[in-house]
Design an enzyme around this catalytic site. Structure first.
Site, PDB file in Angstrom:
ATOM      1  NE  ARG A  16      -3.385  -0.326   2.828  1.00  0.00           N
ATOM      2  CZ  ARG A  16      -2.908  -0.539   4.062  1.00  0.00           C
ATOM      3  NH1 ARG A  16      -2.200   0.394   4.682  1.00  0.00           N
ATOM      4  NH2 ARG A  16      -3.161  -1.676   4.688  1.00  0.00           N
ATOM      5  CE1 TYR A  37     -14.854  17.064 -13.632  1.00  0.00           C
ATOM      6  CE2 TYR A  37     -13.896  16.351 -11.556  1.00  0.00           C
ATOM      7  CZ  TYR A  37     -14.506  16.061 -12.765  1.00  0.00           C
ATOM      8  OH  TYR A  37     -14.756  14.756 -13.087  1.00  0.00           O
ATOM      9  CG  ASP A  80      -8.259  20.370 -10.919  1.00  0.00           C
ATOM     10  OD1 ASP A  80      -7.352  20.031 -11.697  1.00  0.00           O
ATOM     11  OD2 ASP A  80      -9.379  19.822 -10.899  1.00  0.00           O
ATOM     12  CE  LYS A  83     -10.177  14.579 -17.309  1.00  0.00           C
ATOM     13  NZ  LYS A  83     -10.307  13.730 -16.114  1.00  0.00           N
TER      14      LYS A  83
END
Ligand SMILES: Cc1ncc(COP(=O)(O)O)c(C=O)c1O
Length: 404
Positions: A66, A120, A192, A217
């Site tokens: 992890r 967003y 962002d 993206k």
């Protein structure tokens, strides 16, 4: 590297994160260009002494799956190298996960977060719904009005969520000025930075404290993976890592390898799609079917002056408003052959999606829409196809739009 010369970002995207201990000895038999995909939940320790020396929070130190392994660390290292001022980068299974953790890491009950109006949509949702369960309040602000922002910020405002350009309506805001106001009031600025990436907007150098990207993206770049990242200075990164570990955030080594592959061509892809988008946006501006082009990278486009001042690059994502109604827009989009219809963006293929922004949106006097209601917007993500072919495709769309 010797001497004071710093490599340019296009070189860094190729070389960063390629530590010899993950690749083998350079030039020696068995060394490779890319870090292998280390699939591992269990990392074995040599002996109890070695186990006792395990440092769960340190990158590059095996502990447990992890906490990642060399494939994820190589991607994190590379993203850190690209973000001037960053101490480290943490990876997340999506951009939304990164946005959530960034806010959770720095907000406590009683705090307020201010969220830019052009954010967003899920960013607003996280702040309005999820954080309210933890006693955090949210207000929105107009990112284009610095005076109003300074007047809005309150003693309990502990974080400000920024996005520039806004990913639908493309407003570019004055990040150095907004972050200076936030800093004066003791609030942490989180951006962002998905649109520009660190290549187009060195967010921490421009005053932000935390830079978030959806790697889904541009960094992934091939529409085949979901991932997010947070980069920040040392102190904030400690908080981010702790929250990420509480919430069990981890990305698979397979996805990290895909993202690293995408990253290596990021500079050339962004350059190409920026040039193509600029040519297409300029062409759209000459068309009668268009009411407004929302593209900061072209001279005269909304936000272009700030974009030229603060950004070092662009991308293929922009929007425009059609002078038609929703049916006309549907005919336009449906007739396109090279533009897929789909959310997400930043892949090698072009996409188009309809969107509406309410006419009472505070930052624009939207042009009059044929149905007198919401603006008839289209957002496009310009991919790597030939620019002339894309323009011919848009012409095809306009003919269909005119056919009633
Ligand atoms: C500006 C912006 N930020 C964040 C995200 C979320 O990223 P992800 O889809 O990786 O969760 C998106 C997704 O469309 C986006 O457009």
């Amino acid at each position: 590297m010797s001497g004071p010369h710093k490599n340019k970002p296009a070189t860094t995207v190729v070389s960063a994160g390629r530590r010899s201990e993950w690749l083998g000895v350079p030039g020696a038999k068995g060394s490779v260009v890319n870090p292998p995909v280390w699939r591992a939940s269990t990392h074995l320790f040599e002996d109890c002494n070695d186990l006792a020396g395990g440092r769960p929070n340190r990158q590059g130190h095996f502990f447990y799956g992890r906490r990642g392994g060399p494939t994820q660390w190589a991607l994190g290292d590379a993203l850190t190298a690209l973000e001037p001022g960053a101490y480290a980068t943490e990876l997340f299974p999506s951009g939304v996960a990164a946005l959530s953790v960034a806010m959770l890491a720095v907000l406590r009950p009683g705090d307020e977060v201010l969220v830019t109006d052009n954010a967003y949509e899920p960013t607003i949702g996280i702040a309005a719904s999820m954080l309210s369960q933890f006693g955090v309040t949210m207000r929105r602000f107009d990112p284009l009005d610095l005076d109003e922002f300074a007047a809005t910020i309150a003693p309990n405002t502990k974080a400000v969520m920024l996005e520039s350009p806004g990913s639908l309506t493309m407003e570019v805001c004055d990040i150095p000025a907004l972050t200076a106001i936030a800093r004066d009031h003791g609030a942490i600025s989180i951006i962002d930075n998905t649109w520009a990436t660190a290549l187009g907007f060195p967010a921490l150098e421009r005053g932000c404290d935390i830079s978030v990207m959806s790697l889904t993206k541009h960094v992934g770049g091939h529409s085949d993976l979901m991932m997010g990242s947070i980069s920040a200075g040392e102190e904030l990164m400690g908080k981010v890592r702790q929250m990420a570990q509480f919430l069990g955030q981890v990305v698979s080594p397979d996805d990290a390898a895909l993202a690293l592959r995408g990253l290596r061509t990021l500079a050339v892809r962004l350059d190409r799609s920026t040039h193509s988008a600029a040519a297409i946006a300029q062409w759209l501006r000459t068309r009668d079917e268009i009411a407004q082009v929302l593209c900061p990278i072209i001279p005269g486009g909304p936000g272009h002056d700030l974009w030229s001042r603060d950004f070092t690059g662009g991308c293929g994502l922009f929007a425009f408003v059609l002078d038609t109604d929703k049916q006309g827009r549907a005919r336009f989009i449906d007739a396109l052959e090279h533009f897929g219809i789909g959310y997400s963006w930043g892949g090698y293929e072009s996409l188009a999606v309809p969107f509406a922004a309410k006419r009472d949106h505070p930052h624009h006097t939207w042009p009059k829409c044929a149905d007198g209601q919401d603006m008839v917007g289209v957002r496009v993500s310009i991919g790597l196809e030939d620019t002339d072919d894309l323009i011919r495709d848009l012409e095809r769309g306009f003919s269909a739009m005119r056919d009633t």
